[in-house]
Design a protein around this motif. Structure first.
Motif, short mmCIF file in Angstrom:
data_model
loop_
_atom_site.label_atom_id
_atom_site.label_comp_id
_atom_site.label_asym_id
_atom_site.label_seq_id
_atom_site.Cartn_x
_atom_site.Cartn_y
_atom_site.Cartn_z
N MET A 140 0.76 -1.36 0.09
CA MET A 140 0.15 0.01 0.18
C MET A 140 0.75 1.19 -0.18
O MET A 140 2.00 1.16 0.23
N ASP A 141 0.22 2.12 -0.24
CA ASP A 141 0.84 3.40 -0.16
C ASP A 141 1.15 4.18 1.30
O ASP A 141 0.90 3.36 2.24
N GLU A 142 1.95 5.12 1.42
CA GLU A 142 2.26 5.60 2.65
C GLU A 142 1.09 6.00 3.20
O GLU A 142 0.12 6.51 2.73
N PRO A 143 1.04 6.27 4.68
CA PRO A 143 -0.21 6.61 5.38
C PRO A 143 -0.39 8.24 5.15
O PRO A 143 0.74 8.95 4.62
N ASN A 144 -1.51 8.73 4.99
CA ASN A 144 -1.87 10.04 4.80
C ASN A 144 -1.21 10.77 5.88
O ASN A 144 -1.64 10.86 7.00
N THR A 145 -0.25 11.54 5.52
CA THR A 145 0.53 12.56 6.45
C THR A 145 0.54 14.01 5.92
O THR A 145 0.62 14.01 4.57
N ILE A 146 0.54 14.86 6.54
CA ILE A 146 0.54 16.48 6.15
C ILE A 146 1.99 16.66 6.30
O ILE A 146 2.41 16.91 7.40
N ASP A 147 2.70 16.81 5.31
CA ASP A 147 3.93 17.38 5.50
C ASP A 147 4.57 18.64 4.40
O ASP A 147 4.74 18.34 3.45
N ASP A 148 4.22 19.71 5.31
CA ASP A 148 4.67 21.09 4.25
C ASP A 148 6.00 21.30 4.31
O ASP A 148 6.35 22.43 3.66
N GLY A 149 6.89 20.59 4.73
CA GLY A 149 8.37 21.20 4.84
C GLY A 149 8.50 21.96 5.78
O GLY A 149 9.70 22.58 5.85
N LEU A 150 8.01 22.30 6.67
CA LEU A 150 8.10 23.36 7.77
C LEU A 150 8.90 22.66 8.77
O LEU A 150 8.55 21.70 9.45
N GLU A 151 10.18 23.38 8.95
CA GLU A 151 11.04 23.02 10.09
C GLU A 151 10.95 24.19 11.13
O GLU A 151 11.09 25.10 10.91
N LEU A 152 10.74 23.59 12.43
CA LEU A 152 10.70 24.61 13.56
C LEU A 152 11.89 24.68 14.04
O LEU A 152 12.65 23.88 14.30
N SER A 153 12.11 25.92 14.67
CA SER A 153 13.52 26.14 15.19
C SER A 153 13.30 25.81 16.60
O SER A 153 12.57 25.46 16.90
N PRO A 154 14.61 25.71 17.06
CA PRO A 154 14.66 25.12 18.76
C PRO A 154 13.64 26.16 19.47
O PRO A 154 13.28 25.35 20.42
N GLU A 155 13.90 27.35 19.27
CA GLU A 155 12.85 28.18 20.04
C GLU A 155 11.52 27.94 19.80
O GLU A 155 10.73 27.94 20.76
N ASP A 156 11.10 27.69 18.69
CA ASP A 156 9.78 27.24 18.26
C ASP A 156 9.24 26.06 19.03
O ASP A 156 8.02 25.84 19.73
N LYS A 157 10.10 24.92 19.13
CA LYS A 157 9.78 23.83 19.69
C LYS A 157 9.75 23.94 21.28
O LYS A 157 8.77 23.20 21.69
N LYS A 158 10.56 24.69 21.95
CA LYS A 158 10.52 25.24 23.30
C LYS A 158 8.90 25.72 23.65
O LYS A 158 8.38 25.37 24.59
N ARG A 159 8.80 26.63 22.63
CA ARG A 159 7.56 27.43 23.03
C ARG A 159 6.23 26.60 22.86
O ARG A 159 5.33 26.59 23.60
N ARG A 160 6.41 25.65 21.68
CA ARG A 160 5.42 24.68 21.59
C ARG A 160 5.20 23.77 22.72
O ARG A 160 4.11 23.57 23.29
N ASN A 161 6.29 23.20 23.29
CA ASN A 161 6.33 22.38 24.51
C ASN A 161 5.70 22.82 25.67
O ASN A 161 5.09 22.51 26.65
#
Length: 56
Positions: free
Chosen positions: A1-22
């Motif tokens: 089968m094909d890969e599962p349906n995933t949304i990948d817009d190629g957005l890379e989060l910066s470490p600061e954004d990851k900390k903020r999200r966490n």
């Protein structure tokens, strides 16, 4: 089968954004825990001792 349906817009989060999200996720989790505890305590206070004295 094909890969599962995933949304990948190629957005890379910066470490600061990851900390903020966490931090935001932790704040939401703590808020939910607080609300659950508040509702539990308010329910116990509302029903009071009658809650434990009802017949089985």
């Amino acid at each position: 089968m094909d890969e599962p349906n995933t949304i990948d817009d190629g957005l890379e989060l910066s470490p600061e954004d990851k900390k903020r999200r966490n931090r935001r996720s932790v704040a939401i989790a703590l808020g939910l825990i607080f609300l659950v505890a508040l509702f539990y305590v308010m329910t116990i206070f509302k029903f009071g001792p009658e809650l434990m004295n009802k017949p089985l």
